[in-house]
Design an enzyme around this catalytic site. Structure first.
Site, short mmCIF file in Angstrom:
data_model
loop_
_atom_site.label_atom_id
_atom_site.label_comp_id
_atom_site.label_asym_id
_atom_site.label_seq_id
_atom_site.Cartn_x
_atom_site.Cartn_y
_atom_site.Cartn_z
N HIS A 72 0.85 -1.20 0.00
CA HIS A 72 0.00 0.00 0.00
C HIS A 72 0.88 1.24 0.00
O HIS A 72 1.82 1.33 0.77
CB HIS A 72 -0.89 0.03 1.24
CG HIS A 72 -2.02 -0.95 1.18
ND1 HIS A 72 -3.17 -0.80 1.92
CD2 HIS A 72 -2.20 -2.07 0.46
CE1 HIS A 72 -4.00 -1.80 1.66
NE2 HIS A 72 -3.42 -2.59 0.79
N TYR A 201 -9.08 5.10 8.01
CA TYR A 201 -9.15 5.46 9.43
C TYR A 201 -10.19 6.57 9.53
O TYR A 201 -9.98 7.66 9.01
CB TYR A 201 -7.79 5.98 9.92
CG TYR A 201 -6.72 4.92 10.06
CD1 TYR A 201 -5.99 4.48 8.97
CD2 TYR A 201 -6.40 4.40 11.32
CE1 TYR A 201 -4.99 3.52 9.10
CE2 TYR A 201 -5.39 3.44 11.47
CZ TYR A 201 -4.70 3.01 10.36
OH TYR A 201 -3.71 2.06 10.50
N PRO A 292 -3.37 -0.01 19.13
CA PRO A 292 -3.15 -0.45 17.75
C PRO A 292 -3.35 0.61 16.66
O PRO A 292 -3.07 0.35 15.50
CB PRO A 292 -4.16 -1.60 17.58
CG PRO A 292 -5.18 -1.39 18.64
CD PRO A 292 -4.52 -0.67 19.76
N LYS A 296 1.88 -0.23 15.25
CA LYS A 296 3.30 -0.25 15.56
C LYS A 296 3.77 -1.48 16.36
O LYS A 296 4.98 -1.74 16.41
CB LYS A 296 3.68 1.00 16.37
CG LYS A 296 3.69 2.28 15.55
CD LYS A 296 4.97 2.44 14.77
CE LYS A 296 4.89 3.47 13.67
NZ LYS A 296 4.50 2.91 12.37
N TYR A 384 4.16 6.68 10.22
CA TYR A 384 3.33 5.51 9.94
C TYR A 384 4.13 4.46 9.16
O TYR A 384 4.07 3.26 9.48
CB TYR A 384 2.09 5.94 9.14
CG TYR A 384 1.05 4.86 8.99
CD1 TYR A 384 0.09 4.64 9.98
CD2 TYR A 384 1.01 4.04 7.86
CE1 TYR A 384 -0.87 3.64 9.86
CE2 TYR A 384 0.06 3.05 7.72
CZ TYR A 384 -0.88 2.85 8.73
OH TYR A 384 -1.82 1.86 8.59
P1 RFL Z 1 3.49 -11.95 21.26
O1 RFL Z 1 3.03 -11.99 19.84
O2 RFL Z 1 2.48 -11.74 22.31
O3 RFL Z 1 4.27 -13.32 21.51
C1 RFL Z 1 4.62 -13.75 22.81
C2 RFL Z 1 4.70 -15.26 22.79
O4 RFL Z 1 5.13 -15.70 24.08
C3 RFL Z 1 4.35 -16.80 24.47
N1 RFL Z 1 4.36 -16.89 25.95
C4 RFL Z 1 5.03 -17.82 26.63
N2 RFL Z 1 5.78 -18.87 26.23
C5 RFL Z 1 6.31 -19.67 27.19
N3 RFL Z 1 6.08 -19.48 28.51
C6 RFL Z 1 5.32 -18.46 28.96
N4 RFL Z 1 5.11 -18.29 30.27
C7 RFL Z 1 4.75 -17.58 28.00
N5 RFL Z 1 3.95 -16.49 28.09
C8 RFL Z 1 3.72 -16.08 26.82
C9 RFL Z 1 2.96 -16.50 23.90
O5 RFL Z 1 2.19 -17.68 23.77
C10 RFL Z 1 3.33 -15.88 22.54
O6 RFL Z 1 3.41 -16.85 21.52
O7 RFL Z 1 4.63 -10.84 21.49
P2 RFL Z 1 5.76 -10.25 20.51
O8 RFL Z 1 6.54 -11.36 19.86
O9 RFL Z 1 6.45 -9.23 21.30
O10 RFL Z 1 4.93 -9.57 19.31
C11 RFL Z 1 4.13 -8.43 19.55
C12 RFL Z 1 2.93 -8.40 18.58
O11 RFL Z 1 2.28 -9.65 18.63
C13 RFL Z 1 1.96 -7.25 18.91
O12 RFL Z 1 2.66 -6.10 19.26
C14 RFL Z 1 1.02 -6.91 17.72
O13 RFL Z 1 0.13 -7.96 17.43
C15 RFL Z 1 0.25 -5.62 18.00
N6 RFL Z 1 -0.70 -5.26 16.93
C16 RFL Z 1 -0.27 -4.66 15.75
N7 RFL Z 1 1.04 -4.45 15.53
C17 RFL Z 1 1.46 -3.94 14.34
O14 RFL Z 1 2.68 -3.73 14.17
N8 RFL Z 1 0.60 -3.62 13.31
C18 RFL Z 1 -0.75 -3.79 13.46
O15 RFL Z 1 -1.49 -3.57 12.50
C19 RFL Z 1 -1.23 -4.30 14.72
N9 RFL Z 1 -2.53 -4.50 14.91
C20 RFL Z 1 -2.07 -5.48 17.11
C21 RFL Z 1 -2.97 -5.09 16.08
C22 RFL Z 1 -2.56 -6.09 18.26
C23 RFL Z 1 -3.90 -6.27 18.40
N10 RFL Z 1 -4.35 -6.92 19.60
C24 RFL Z 1 -4.97 -8.18 19.55
C25 RFL Z 1 -3.90 -6.41 20.84
C26 RFL Z 1 -4.33 -5.26 16.20
C27 RFL Z 1 -4.80 -5.84 17.40
C28 RFL Z 1 -6.32 -5.98 17.54
C1 PHB Z 2 -5.25 -4.69 11.02
O1 PHB Z 2 -5.46 -4.88 9.82
O2 PHB Z 2 -5.39 -5.57 11.88
C2 PHB Z 2 -4.83 -3.34 11.49
C3 PHB Z 2 -4.52 -2.36 10.55
C4 PHB Z 2 -4.14 -1.10 10.98
C5 PHB Z 2 -4.06 -0.83 12.33
C6 PHB Z 2 -4.35 -1.80 13.27
C7 PHB Z 2 -4.74 -3.07 12.84
O3 PHB Z 2 -3.71 0.42 12.74
#
Ligand code: RFL
Ligand code: PHB
Length: 399
Positions: A72, A201, A292, A296, A384
């Protein structure tokens, strides 16, 4: 068991760190409490910054992303019923973002680790960290009921916000800074065609909405709701009518269809300082959470592990601990800029129902300014798309 780096957590941070270390000839073992199927199917982030895309490609794990992801060149911002495209490609001198789901990144990284005979132990429990302040830290855990121990030189705590690693930094050393928002996101996965070529957005009197995408057949959309809201109150019909009320404009209709998954997440900002203690280094969501709105979280996790990889590599190449000693300081500079941006996007785009009419007018005026000033649009785009990585290198070289 023995390895050089014991990694807790097979999320984006842990898997990428293990892969990057492998490329430097450094051994690691990943301990993950969930199954491979679970980590490969959890729906989370969708947007990869230019730097994350470059990292995936440079690390040799970007082929499927380049084939199946959607490049994009901008986003669309909407308020007061008016929609405006932000041409980020042009404003950043040719950079872009990639819409490629987090669980696909996970699949690609797991496949790469297993192909290189890297060790990921799934389904562990009772993970405990020991002797982190010494040169011989250990991780104990249960696997299939058996007590196991992993001895290592360093521990990387990549275990997300709820994992045990962060708690090993003594409370007297740990400074946790947080901000809670009165907003939640109701996220849906829906079987519909792609609604719009780019993400929308939308700020609306009824609340924020985000139109995103996943595949040609399945899309991801979000609605601002009260964080205490019960998902049971949100029928598919109610979700579609609310999304439509917030994003449709004259002549533009949101395609609807069956909703295959829905959930509500609350929003917070959180930073743990420092991100290291002795031979323990924490990265990604274990150390920080962003709301979110700025997309980031995953990207910051990838940035952290690049700084950490550099420090660990320097240690094994020359015994030099200097880079590792500055891991937290270097990583936090980017983290705070991402926190600032995520906070700004969140407060600019969500409707705060406690605001006075004065505050609401200031918010609309900010949207008017951002969408009409080239300087403001450039700043939005630069943040961004992701701040350049050269900065970390330059900063580290000054140490
Ligand atoms: P994770 O992905 O949470 O992975 C941590 C792993 O550790 C495991 N774990 C354990 N393992 C062994 N023993 C234990 N005691 C443990 N406790 C936990 C877990 O099972 C897991 O597999 O952390 P990590 O690697 O730091 O990654 C971070 C990302 O996952 C997170 O920041 C993003 O998903 C946030 N996020 C977004 N980030 C973006 O860059 N772009 C986006 O568009 C974006 N959209 C989002 C998001 C997060 C969202 N939610 C669900 C909060 C949209 C949403 C809705
Ligand atoms: C997503 O597609 O999950 C998404 C996209 C943009 C955001 C957060 C989540 O800022």
């Amino acid at each position: 068991m023995k390895t050089q780096v014991g990694i807790i957590g097979a999320g984006p941070a842990g898997l990428m760190l293990s892969h990057l270390l492998h490329l430097e000839g450094i051994e690691s073992v990943i301990l993950e409490c969930r199954t491979r199927e679970e980590i490969e199917s959890t729906i989370r982030a969708g947007v990869l910054e230019q730097g994350t895309v470059d990292l995936m490609n440079e690390a040799g794990v970007g082929d499927r992303m380049m084939r199946e992801g959607h490049l994009h060149h901008g986003i669309e911002l909407q308020y007061s019923g008016i929609r405006q495209r932000v041409n980020m490609h042009e404003l950043t001198g040719g950079k872009s973002i990639m819409v490629y789901p987090q669980h696909e990144v996970i699949k690609d990284l797991v496949a790469a680790r297993l192909e290189a005979r890297g060790e990921i132990i799934f389904g562990v429990s009772d993970v405990g960290l020991h002797d982190v302040e010494t040169n011989s830290p250990r991780i104990t855990f249960l696997k299939d009921g058996a007590e196991m121990e992993l001895a290592c030189d360093f521990i990387a705590g990549c275990d997300g916000y709820h994992g045990p690693s962060r708690q090993m930094i003594p409370a007297s050393v740990r400074n946790e800074k947080k901000q809670i928002y009165p907003f939640g996101w109701l996220g849906v996965l829906a079987k519909t065609p792609i609604a719009n070529p780019e993400l929308i957005y939308a700020n609306h009197d009824r609340g924020f909405a985000l139109i995103s995408q996943r595949t040609p057949e399945i899309q991801r959309h979000y609605l601002q709701v009260d964080p205490t809201e019960d998902i049971a109150n949100w029928s598919d019909d109610r979700i579609w009518s609310e999304l439509k009320a917030r994003v449709e404009t004259d002549g533009w209709e949101l395609p609807d269809g069956p909703i295959i998954q829905k959930n509500i997440v609350s929003m917070r900002s959180f930073v743990c300082e420092p991100m290291q203690y002795g031979r323990l280094f924490i990265a990604g969501d274990a150390a920080h959470i962003v709301p979110p709105t700025g997309a980031k979280g995953l990207n910051l996790a990838m940035a952290d592990v690049q700084v950490l990889k550099r420090g660990i590599t320097a240690f094994y190449q020359s015994g030099d601990m200097n880079w590792l000693n500055h891991y937290s300081e270097v990583a936090l500079r980017r983290i705070w800029k991402a926190q600032r941006f995520s906070y700004w996007m969140t407060t600019m785009l969500h409707t705060n129902f406690n605001h006075t009419s004065f505050e609401r007018s200031v918010q609309l005026s900010e949207l008017d300014y951002v969408t009409s000033s080239r300087a403001a649009l450039t700043s939005l785009s630069e943040n961004y798309i992701g701040l350049p990585f050269e900065w970390e290198k330059e900063r580290s070289l000054q140490i």
